[in-house]
Design a protein around this motif. Structure first.
Motif: not given
Length: 109
Positions: A18-28
């Motif tokens: 989640l600290a990676m912007p791409k994954h944070f954007q996809e999940l949150i």
């Protein structure tokens, strides 16, 4: 103690993911703020250090460090395989697993 280490390893990897912007954007579904990314990074690495410590306490330094690397591999593979199919599950499994392992900690050994 080993279940605690496994859950901490998984929670740490989820935090680092989640600290990676791409994954944070996809999940949150929103862009992460800089402070959120920094906190998630610190929590992720702290969980990894605690998991390594739990493995060393459980089995000793030589076996515990190898056991930690195995747990890191297993949880990383599980997380990578889970993200494309059930992307919200890691968000729910990490806190539930860590809370369950902390609840069961007094009953171990």
């Amino acid at each position: 103690m080993i279940f605690l280490a496994l859950c901490l390893t998984y929670a740490g990897l989820c935090s680092l993911c989640l600290a990676m912007p791409k994954h944070f954007q996809e999940l949150i579904c929103r862009a992460p703020q800089l402070r959120e990314r920094q906190v998630l990074r610190v929590l992720g690495w702290a969980a990894q250090v605690l998991a390594l410590g739990a493995c060393i306490v459980a089995r000793g330094a030589p076996v515990g460090s190898v056991m930690y690397l195995g747990m890191l591999t297993i949880t990383g593979l599980g997380l990578v395989l889970m993200l494309p199919y059930k992307p919200k599950w890691p968000l729910y499994l990490a806190p539930v697993g860590t809370a369950l392992s902390l609840f069961l900690l007094p009953f171990s050994h």
